[in-house]
Design a protein around this motif. Structure first.
Motif, PDB file in Angstrom:
ATOM      1  N   TYR A  81       0.865  -1.173   0.000  1.00  0.00           N
ATOM      2  CA  TYR A  81       0.000   0.000   0.000  1.00  0.00           C
ATOM      3  C   TYR A  81       0.906   1.228   0.000  1.00  0.00           C
ATOM      4  O   TYR A  81       2.010   1.193   0.530  1.00  0.00           O
ATOM      5  CB  TYR A  81      -0.899   0.030   1.242  1.00  0.00           C
ATOM      6  CG  TYR A  81      -1.882  -1.109   1.283  1.00  0.00           C
ATOM      7  CD1 TYR A  81      -3.195  -0.917   0.867  1.00  0.00           C
ATOM      8  CD2 TYR A  81      -1.506  -2.380   1.711  1.00  0.00           C
ATOM      9  CE1 TYR A  81      -4.114  -1.965   0.890  1.00  0.00           C
ATOM     10  CE2 TYR A  81      -2.407  -3.427   1.735  1.00  0.00           C
ATOM     11  CZ  TYR A  81      -3.706  -3.216   1.328  1.00  0.00           C
ATOM     12  OH  TYR A  81      -4.601  -4.255   1.343  1.00  0.00           O
ATOM     13  N   MET A  82       0.413   2.308  -0.578  1.00  0.00           N
ATOM     14  CA  MET A  82       1.185   3.552  -0.593  1.00  0.00           C
ATOM     15  C   MET A  82       0.306   4.643   0.019  1.00  0.00           C
ATOM     16  O   MET A  82      -0.864   4.777  -0.340  1.00  0.00           O
ATOM     17  CB  MET A  82       1.606   3.908  -2.014  1.00  0.00           C
ATOM     18  CG  MET A  82       2.492   2.837  -2.645  1.00  0.00           C
ATOM     19  SD  MET A  82       2.919   3.175  -4.371  1.00  0.00           S
ATOM     20  CE  MET A  82       4.468   4.051  -4.120  1.00  0.00           C
ATOM     21  N   MET A  83       0.880   5.418   0.934  1.00  0.00           N
ATOM     22  CA  MET A  83       0.120   6.464   1.622  1.00  0.00           C
ATOM     23  C   MET A  83       0.826   7.810   1.495  1.00  0.00           C
ATOM     24  O   MET A  83       2.042   7.881   1.601  1.00  0.00           O
ATOM     25  CB  MET A  83      -0.046   6.119   3.102  1.00  0.00           C
ATOM     26  CG  MET A  83      -0.927   4.915   3.353  1.00  0.00           C
ATOM     27  SD  MET A  83      -1.164   4.580   5.104  1.00  0.00           S
ATOM     28  CE  MET A  83      -2.123   6.009   5.596  1.00  0.00           C
ATOM     29  N   GLY A  84       0.032   8.866   1.306  1.00  0.00           N
ATOM     30  CA  GLY A  84       0.577  10.219   1.237  1.00  0.00           C
ATOM     31  C   GLY A  84       1.492  10.448   0.061  1.00  0.00           C
ATOM     32  O   GLY A  84       2.413  11.253   0.119  1.00  0.00           O
ATOM     33  N   MET A  85       1.215   9.761  -1.045  1.00  0.00           N
ATOM     34  CA  MET A  85       2.114   9.796  -2.198  1.00  0.00           C
ATOM     35  C   MET A  85       1.937  11.080  -3.001  1.00  0.00           C
ATOM     36  O   MET A  85       0.832  11.539  -3.233  1.00  0.00           O
ATOM     37  CB  MET A  85       1.858   8.600  -3.112  1.00  0.00           C
ATOM     38  CG  MET A  85       2.191   7.264  -2.468  1.00  0.00           C
ATOM     39  SD  MET A  85       3.858   7.167  -1.780  1.00  0.00           S
ATOM     40  CE  MET A  85       4.839   7.397  -3.225  1.00  0.00           C
ATOM     41  N   GLY A  86       3.073  11.602  -3.425  1.00  0.00           N
ATOM     42  CA  GLY A  86       3.089  12.776  -4.273  1.00  0.00           C
ATOM     43  C   GLY A  86       3.931  12.517  -5.503  1.00  0.00           C
ATOM     44  O   GLY A  86       4.820  11.665  -5.502  1.00  0.00           O
ATOM     45  N   VAL A  87       3.626  13.249  -6.556  1.00  0.00           N
ATOM     46  CA  VAL A  87       4.361  13.153  -7.815  1.00  0.00           C
ATOM     47  C   VAL A  87       5.110  14.457  -8.014  1.00  0.00           C
ATOM     48  O   VAL A  87       4.518  15.530  -7.960  1.00  0.00           O
ATOM     49  CB  VAL A  87       3.405  12.933  -9.006  1.00  0.00           C
ATOM     50  CG1 VAL A  87       4.181  12.905 -10.316  1.00  0.00           C
ATOM     51  CG2 VAL A  87       2.588  11.665  -8.825  1.00  0.00           C
TER      52      VAL A  87
END
Length: 173
Positions: A81-87
């Motif tokens: 799972y990925m949380m708080g992801m930004g690009v």
């Protein structure tokens, strides 16, 4: 975490504290140092990656780092799972291909804003039903703000305030 970026380190600590709040009696939450990540991942029950602007390609080592961790976890049947992801940005076709392949193995991605969700869904072909648009994880650390006292300001050094994008704000807030 632990690589010299204070913001990333704060995000990891906040995420750890947040998860421990809800699973304090049922889960052991550990922060995996990058140099030991593969030893720890194969024995984990779940891998959570996050958060911050981790998706970018101006350093292909970054792309490989996260994609390899996701692929490795998948090989050992560890859900990711990925949380708080930004690009930040992904320009190269090579990086987009690597991210598309790896992210297809991620159960859910929670982003820190609508731009990040749109990019992950549209440019990296991640399914939108498995994307949650949220906000930066440091906003989970609101108890620090609740403890601040205005009267203390006059007796201490100035404090630098950082403004982070909060896509959850609306006209009613």
């Amino acid at each position: 975490s632990g690589c010299g970026n204070v913001g990333d380190d704060l995000i990891v600590l906040v995420l750890k504290r947040y998860i421990e709040t809800f699973f304090k009696d049922t889960a052991d939450v550990s922060i995996i140092p990058q140099q030991k990540q593969y030893e720890e991942i194969k024995d984990a029950d779940i891998l959570i990656i996050g958060g911050g602007g981790l998706i970018y390609d101006y350093d292909m080592n970054n792309v490989r780092n996260y994609c390899d961790a996701i692929n490795y976890a998948h090989d050992f049947r560890v859900p990711v799972y990925m949380m708080g992801m930004g690009v930040q940005h992904v320009f190269s076709d090579e990086a987009k291909t690597m991210y598309r392949e790896a992210l297809s193995k991620v159960k859910v991605i929670a982003t820190r804003g609508i731009f990040d969700s749109n990019f992950i869904n549209n440019d990296l072909a991640y399914p939108s039903p498995r994307t949650i648009t949220s906000r930066d994880l440091v906003f989970l650390y609101d108890d620090v703000l609740k403890d601040a006292r205005v009267s203390e300001v006059a007796n201490r050094k100035p404090v630098l305030a950082l403004s982070l994008a909060d896509w959850q704000l609306s006209d009613s807030n």
